[in-house]
Design a protein around this motif. Structure first.
Motif, PDB file in Angstrom:
ATOM      1  N   HIS A 224       0.793  -1.569  -0.033  1.00  0.00           N
ATOM      2  CA  HIS A 224      -0.191  -0.212  -0.076  1.00  0.00           C
ATOM      3  C   HIS A 224       0.953   1.724   0.225  1.00  0.00           C
ATOM      4  CE1 HIS A 224      -2.277   2.843   2.388  1.00  0.00           C
ATOM      5  NE2 HIS A 224      -3.809   2.510   1.571  1.00  0.00           N
TER       6      HIS A 224
ATOM      7  N   VAL B  43      -1.366  -1.408  -4.485  1.00  0.00           N
ATOM      8  CA  VAL B  43      -2.677  -1.970  -3.447  1.00  0.00           C
ATOM      9  C   VAL B  43      -3.600  -0.672  -3.254  1.00  0.00           C
ATOM     10  CG1 VAL B  43      -1.704  -2.956  -1.219  1.00  0.00           C
ATOM     11  CG2 VAL B  43      -3.521  -4.014  -2.636  1.00  0.00           C
ATOM     12  N   THR B  44      -4.707  -0.657  -3.295  1.00  0.00           N
ATOM     13  CA  THR B  44      -5.479   0.530  -2.058  1.00  0.00           C
ATOM     14  C   THR B  44      -6.376  -0.183  -1.470  1.00  0.00           C
ATOM     15  OG1 THR B  44      -7.780  -0.332  -3.249  1.00  0.00           O
ATOM     16  CG2 THR B  44      -6.267   1.468  -4.707  1.00  0.00           C
ATOM     17  N   THR B  45      -6.259   0.586  -0.351  1.00  0.00           N
ATOM     18  CA  THR B  45      -7.528   0.019   1.010  1.00  0.00           C
ATOM     19  C   THR B  45      -8.315  -0.756   0.452  1.00  0.00           C
ATOM     20  OG1 THR B  45      -6.298   2.503   1.727  1.00  0.00           O
ATOM     21  CG2 THR B  45      -7.721   0.916   3.507  1.00  0.00           C
ATOM     22  N   ARG B  46      -9.406   0.181  -0.166  1.00  0.00           N
ATOM     23  CA  ARG B  46     -10.396  -0.635  -0.050  1.00  0.00           C
ATOM     24  C   ARG B  46     -10.344  -2.318  -1.196  1.00  0.00           C
ATOM     25  NH1 ARG B  46     -11.323   4.693  -1.590  1.00  0.00           N
ATOM     26  NH2 ARG B  46     -13.144   5.527  -0.143  1.00  0.00           N
ATOM     27  N   MET B  47      -8.695  -2.804  -1.406  1.00  0.00           N
ATOM     28  CA  MET B  47      -8.596  -3.768  -2.514  1.00  0.00           C
ATOM     29  C   MET B  47      -8.199  -4.584  -1.053  1.00  0.00           C
ATOM     30  SD  MET B  47      -6.346  -2.652  -5.802  1.00  0.00           S
ATOM     31  CE  MET B  47      -7.336  -1.939  -6.953  1.00  0.00           C
TER      32      MET B  47
ATOM     33  N   ASP C 181     -11.053  -6.351   0.635  1.00  0.00           N
ATOM     34  CA  ASP C 181     -11.381  -7.069  -0.322  1.00  0.00           C
ATOM     35  C   ASP C 181     -10.733  -8.234  -0.299  1.00  0.00           C
ATOM     36  OD1 ASP C 181     -13.469  -7.672  -1.626  1.00  0.00           O
ATOM     37  OD2 ASP C 181     -12.556  -7.482  -3.525  1.00  0.00           O
ATOM     38  N   LEU C 182      -8.820  -8.026  -0.454  1.00  0.00           N
ATOM     39  CA  LEU C 182      -8.365  -9.857  -0.554  1.00  0.00           C
ATOM     40  C   LEU C 182      -8.771 -10.103   0.938  1.00  0.00           C
ATOM     41  CD1 LEU C 182      -5.268  -7.713  -2.207  1.00  0.00           C
ATOM     42  CD2 LEU C 182      -6.581  -9.519  -3.124  1.00  0.00           C
TER      43      LEU C 182
ATOM     44  N   ARG D  57     -13.436  -1.915   5.626  1.00  0.00           N
ATOM     45  CA  ARG D  57     -13.099  -1.144   5.261  1.00  0.00           C
ATOM     46  C   ARG D  57     -12.502  -0.259   6.045  1.00  0.00           C
ATOM     47  NH1 ARG D  57     -15.719   0.459  -0.451  1.00  0.00           N
ATOM     48  NH2 ARG D  57     -15.766  -1.506  -1.393  1.00  0.00           N
TER      49      ARG D  57
END
Lengths: 196, 204
Positions: free
Chosen positions: B147, B152-156, B159-160, B165
């Motif tokens: 990040h 990678v984004t925080t929302r990803m 999700d991962l 969130r």
């Protein structure tokens, strides 16, 4: 009165500050010192903080309730006080990728692609909500002639997406400020960060 | 302080790399459960110090400091440094130990150890560990580095790892502060993006 001949150049452009979820999460729920500093900085920079409806929801806000604002301990007070503005829901769904004519909607699909390319993560984990700041920036430019947009985010990839996509629609007066999440508390209350 | 109840999952499979140095695994496991031992390792990772200097940094008795240092030495994670006849100084080594816990692979690294040294004093870390467990925390720390690099984004991340969130945003702040990752804030103008780069990033 015989005014009315104000020089156009004196009519300052409005700088809209667009703010991502991570900024408000780092500031925390009011009352707290950072929140007070941010409110003061917004007032002295003569601006407002704009957020997409999805970000309001991420902050706990309920966009379906009869009462507004409702549900967000992070921003409801600021919304009532008038310095945070929640935008109407943006058009566009991840599933529709064909024949899109609305610039706002198209910009979101562009952003989705850019984020996938920047991050090297497949689109399956690429969050559609990550495109909201791009869509809102384009919408604000479409609706206002004399405007500049300053985006504040804790995601490097989103800063990049905004800067790559928004000029595609003819709008170059865009800056992004990226904050490592742990730096938000010390930084966000600075008026210089909110002024163009 | 000092209770060892958290993360008491039993590892099933273990692999380790540490420049071929790791000779005993128990102390690695102990660090996951003993925040002061984790803090002691972290001090030695950043500084070459004596036992009294270590004791000043870590909130345990002198005999516990000696016990921890001896255990980490036996494991090959800490060594004595050549000194000029005065008090003995110590330094720590980097390592990666891969555990399989309840079917999930956990990469134990010095960064994981450092974050775990806050598991009793930082409510965010403590809550995350209780809700999501050690494997998710270790994976989160790896993603926090990605990040910081913009990969990678925080929302990803949410999700991962199948975490909320809100947790992802809050934990990035805490982990970022502990590990000092992400650099300084910076402002960039849209007009400064190179047109070729813009075209490449817009490609399908």
């Amino acid at each position: 009165m015989t005014s009315g001949n104000r020089d156009d150049n004196e009519t300052a452009r409005y700088t809209a500050n667009l703010v991502d979820t991570g900024i408000f999460r780092a500031i925390g729920k009011p009352p707290n010192e950072q929140y007070d500093k941010l409110r003061a900085a917004v007032a002295s920079a003569d601006t407002r903080l704009h957020i997409p409806a999805t970000i309001y929801e991420e902050l706990g806000g309920d966009t379906t309730a009869d009462a507004f604002p409702s549900g967000s301990e992070y921003v409801d007070e600021a919304i009532r006080d008038g310095w945070v503005i929640v935008a109407d829901h943006l058009p566009g769904l991840l599933a529709d990728d064909e024949d899109i004519t609305s610039p706002v909607e198209r910009s979101r699909h562009d952003a989705h692609r850019v984020i996938a390319n920047v991050t090297n993560h497949p689109k399956t984990v690429n969050q559609w909500d990550d495109t909201a700041l791009v869509g809102l920036a384009v919408r604000l430019f479409e609706q206002n002639e004399r405007i500049r947009v300053l985006v504040h985010t804790t995601d490097r990839a989103l800063s990049k997406a905004v800067r790559v996509v928004v000029p595609q629609y003819g709008y170059y007066e865009v800056k992004c400020r990226y904050y490592p999440p742990q730096t938000v508390k010390d930084q966000i209350g600075l008026e210089t960060n909110l002024a163009w | 302080m000092g209770t060892d109840q958290s993360n008491s999952q039993t590892p099933k499979e273990i692999t380790a790399t540490g420049a071929g140095r790791i000779s005993e695994l128990r102390p690695v496991i102990d660090m996951l459960e003993k925040p002061q031992m984790a803090a002691l390792y972290t001090v030695l990772r950043d500084h070459v110090v004596t036992v009294p200097e270590l004791q000043a940094e870590v909130d345990v008795t002198k005999s516990t400091v000696y016990d921890y240092v001896a255990a980490l030495q036996r494991a090959g994670l800490v060594s004595e440094v050549e000194t000029d006849g005065t008090a003995t100084k110590y330094t720590a080594h980097e390592f990666v130990v891969t555990l399989e816990v309840d079917g999930m692979v956990v990469e134990v690294t010095p960064d994981v150890v450092e974050v775990l040294s806050y598991q009793e004093t930082n409510l965010e870390i403590q809550g995350f560990l209780e809700q999501y467990g050690l494997a998710t925390l270790a994976a989160f720390i790896d993603l926090a580095h990605q990040h910081a690099a913009g990969d990678v984004t925080t929302r990803m991340i949410a999700d991962l790892l199948d975490i909320s969130r809100g947790s992802a945003y809050d934990m990035l702040e805490h982990v970022g502060r502990i590990l000092d990752i992400g650099g300084e804030p910076s402002t960039a103008h849209a007009a400064d993006i190179d047109e070729n780069e813009r075209d490449e990033l817009l490609e399908r």
